[in-house]
Design an enzyme around this catalytic site. Sequence first.
Site, PDB file in Angstrom:
ATOM      1  N   PHE A 251       0.836  -1.201   0.000  1.00  0.00           N
ATOM      2  CA  PHE A 251       0.000   0.000   0.000  1.00  0.00           C
ATOM      3  C   PHE A 251       0.869   1.249   0.000  1.00  0.00           C
ATOM      4  CE2 PHE A 251      -3.154  -3.083   1.216  1.00  0.00           C
ATOM      5  CZ  PHE A 251      -4.302  -2.610   0.599  1.00  0.00           C
ATOM      6  N   ALA A 275       3.214  -2.885   9.934  1.00  0.00           N
ATOM      7  CA  ALA A 275       2.805  -3.462   8.652  1.00  0.00           C
ATOM      8  C   ALA A 275       3.896  -3.336   7.599  1.00  0.00           C
ATOM      9  CB  ALA A 275       1.517  -2.789   8.166  1.00  0.00           C
ATOM     10  N   GLY A 279       5.713  -6.010   4.647  1.00  0.00           N
ATOM     11  CA  GLY A 279       5.610  -5.648   3.241  1.00  0.00           C
ATOM     12  C   GLY A 279       4.196  -5.315   2.823  1.00  0.00           C
ATOM     13  N   LYS A 280       3.289  -5.208   3.786  1.00  0.00           N
ATOM     14  CA  LYS A 280       1.911  -4.849   3.458  1.00  0.00           C
ATOM     15  C   LYS A 280       1.831  -3.376   3.038  1.00  0.00           C
ATOM     16  CE  LYS A 280       0.129  -8.161   6.843  1.00  0.00           C
ATOM     17  NZ  LYS A 280      -0.586  -8.321   8.136  1.00  0.00           N
ATOM     18  N   ILE A 281       2.673  -2.574   3.651  1.00  0.00           N
ATOM     19  CA  ILE A 281       2.795  -1.161   3.312  1.00  0.00           C
ATOM     20  C   ILE A 281       4.207  -0.932   2.811  1.00  0.00           C
ATOM     21  CG2 ILE A 281       2.787   1.178   4.270  1.00  0.00           C
ATOM     22  CD1 ILE A 281       0.700   0.270   6.261  1.00  0.00           C
TER      23      ILE A 281
END
Length: 311
Positions: A251, A275, A279-281
């Site tokens: 993201f 996060a 690696g989500k963000i």
Amino acid sequence: MTQPCEMPVTQLHVKPKMTVNELVVAMSEAGAYNGGSLARAADIWEQMLKDREATKFFGLAGAMVPAGMGGIVSDLIRAGHIDVLVSTGANLTHDIIEAIGCHHFHGTAFCNDIELRHDEINRIYDVYLPNDAFEHFEEFMQEVFGQLEPGSTISISGLLEHIGKNTKSGILHTAARNKIPVYNPAVQDSMIGLQYWLFSQTNKITVDAFADMQSLMDRCFTATKAGAMLVGGGVPKNFILQSMLMTPNGFTYAIQLTGDRPDLGGLSGATLDEARSWGKITEDAQAVTVYGDATITLPVLAAAVTERLSQ
């Protein structure tokens, strides 16, 4: 990066006829604590909504619809500011209850809950909901489920779209009308799930819990950029953030409105910086958490950003 003591705090002055956005801008110039975080959230959300390349996710948790926040979500969908909605089943249940003409009522948190039980009134902090609303809800849901083709299989989002097409207002109605997918991965954990279980006792229609994953993953893999507005935490927050784990992306924008603490290890309080480790963000994502009551922070943010986009 701003150097220490480079920017002084500007004292905030409230003026007559000040707009919400003018107040938020002034809060930015003051820049301290969660007022500063809220102002930063407005800047990030504005950028996200103006970014034509960004796919915009919206997570809805907590009892927001009983508190009157459902109208904001419907307005955001109608304005094209939500591409993907992920909600708890509870919020969608209360959305349907409102859409079929029933109402939540102002109550008090300082009451005798045993007396409320005897009076057939359910309490959500200081909001009351009479039992007869659930009786109307059951009648409606059983009728809507009965329209499904016997022996067919449907996804959760398809089921919610079907419900939305049979209402005349609310989040599900607006989403169905604007072809915005609504995901509810924990639908069993709601009155919608209980009503479907009741329906399934005498009807053979399959709700495929995994059918939504393909369309969600397709959207994630093809997204040039992605932004997340997270109201509360829980399943909607995790479902949105984990959607990028299977892709090389993350993201680019993220805003979290929560009242939960991060040091207890719960998902709803987990920071957006955490996060990044997953690696989500992305490493350079614009992200901020605003701590406070979302029935205050969400309306202020929505009003300020809507004002900016209308200029």
